[in-house]
Design an enzyme around this catalytic site. Structure first.
Site, PDB file in Angstrom:
ATOM      1  N   ASP A 198       0.849  -1.195   0.000  1.00  0.00           N
ATOM      2  CA  ASP A 198       0.000   0.000   0.000  1.00  0.00           C
ATOM      3  C   ASP A 198       0.888   1.249   0.000  1.00  0.00           C
ATOM      4  O   ASP A 198       1.020   1.951   1.003  1.00  0.00           O
ATOM      5  CB  ASP A 198      -0.923  -0.024   1.224  1.00  0.00           C
ATOM      6  CG  ASP A 198      -2.023   1.025   1.153  1.00  0.00           C
ATOM      7  OD1 ASP A 198      -2.128   1.701   0.115  1.00  0.00           O
ATOM      8  OD2 ASP A 198      -2.773   1.162   2.143  1.00  0.00           O
TER       9      ASP A 198
ATOM     10  N   GLY B 185      -8.986   9.875   6.573  1.00  0.00           N
ATOM     11  CA  GLY B 185      -8.385  11.150   6.181  1.00  0.00           C
ATOM     12  C   GLY B 185      -6.914  11.239   6.552  1.00  0.00           C
ATOM     13  O   GLY B 185      -6.188  12.079   6.037  1.00  0.00           O
TER      14      GLY B 185
ATOM     15  N   SER C 222      -5.011   8.569   6.079  1.00  0.00           N
ATOM     16  CA  SER C 222      -4.402   7.624   5.148  1.00  0.00           C
ATOM     17  C   SER C 222      -3.302   8.277   4.326  1.00  0.00           C
ATOM     18  O   SER C 222      -3.432   9.428   3.915  1.00  0.00           O
ATOM     19  CB  SER C 222      -5.455   7.089   4.175  1.00  0.00           C
ATOM     20  OG  SER C 222      -6.272   6.154   4.805  1.00  0.00           O
TER      21      SER C 222
END
Length: 270
Positions: A122, A215, A217
């Site tokens: 990610d 938010g 992230s």
């Protein structure tokens, strides 16, 4: 004359190395998120997207070179138009010295699978359309040494403009929260994250009080090295779907030190 110029450039890069804010963060061992000291995390960026002519914050990110920002792969959609705000503290205010930069290119890790966040990978890199000038408000983050793993209970700070609590309001001012690292052996226990968490991730928090939230992230997990510089060891990846600060479900971060070679390769070839 060139010698003078090189000397000036050398001084500038020494003045703006990585991981040393002009305004050091106020780091107390308080529990619960708090407003950060303005501009004390000068590598923190706000990734914003355009919808119907209005720009909105969607994710955080980290400035790792004068034209490269590191964020989470899950923050990126091929259908959206993005901009990166640097040198920001209050997202609702016009701030002197802040910069808006448009992406020239966005590279998501090739192994990222949006249908399987637990697989890892990610991470995404955003190449800015121009180099930004470093200043007291805009500085580079240091990356940790490749493959380094934080010890259990290392105190780190997650920063971002994410929700103040589950389904809560979005703050205007940058927030910081103290999170203690949870080692892989603990975090991968069945009563914690089990097999969802991988060794390429960092767990931090899980006390049921403080955590990253929607938010945050893509933003940094900032940990102080022995020499006092700050290193970004994590990228906010995921948390519990039950609530942001669920007990024994620490915030999970992409472990940056697992991707040093990929980061270098992408930056060198783009």
């Amino acid at each position: 004359m060139l010698g003078v110029l090189f000397a000036v450039l050398a001084l500038a890069s020494a003045a703006f190395g990585c991981g040393v804010p002009a305004y050091p963060p106020l780091v107390s061992r308080v529990v619960g998120g708090e407003n950060a000291r303005p501009y004390s995390w000068p590598w923190q960026v706000s990734l914003q997207y355009n919808a119907n002519g209005k720009w909105s914050h969607t994710c955080g990110g980290t400035l790792i070179a004068t034209n490269w920002v590191m964020t989470a792969a899950h923050c990126i959609s091929s259908t959206l138009t993005y901009k990166v705000l640097l040198g920001k503290y209050n997202l609702a205010a016009q701030e002197a010295g802040s910069v808006a930069a448009s992406p020239a290119k966005i590279i998501v890790h090739p192994y990222w699978n949006p249908n399987n966040v637990a697989n890892g990978y990610d991470i995404a890199l955003i190449k800015l359309s121009q180099h930004v000038t470093l200043s007291d408000h805009i500085q580079l983050a240091c990356l940790p040494p490749a493959q380094s793993v934080l010890a259990s209970n290392t105190a780190c700070y997650v920063t971002g403009w994410g929700r103040l609590q589950t389904n809560g309001p979005l703050p205007d001012d940058l927030q910081q929260g103290l999170l203690l690292v949870v080692d892989y052996a603990t975090c991968s226990k069945p009563s914690w994250w089990g097999t969802t968490v991988k060794r390429t991730m960092v767990c931090a928090g899980g006390d049921g009080i403080i955590s990253s939230c929607n938010g945050d992230s893509g933003g940094p997990l900032n940990c102080q090295a022995a020499d006092g510089t700050w290193e970004v060891h994590g990228i906010v990846s995921f948390g519990s779907s039950l609530s942001c600060n669920y007990y024994h479900k620490p915030s999970v971060f992409t472990r940056v030190s697992a991707y040093n070679s990929w980061i270098k390769q992408v930056m060198a070839s783009n």
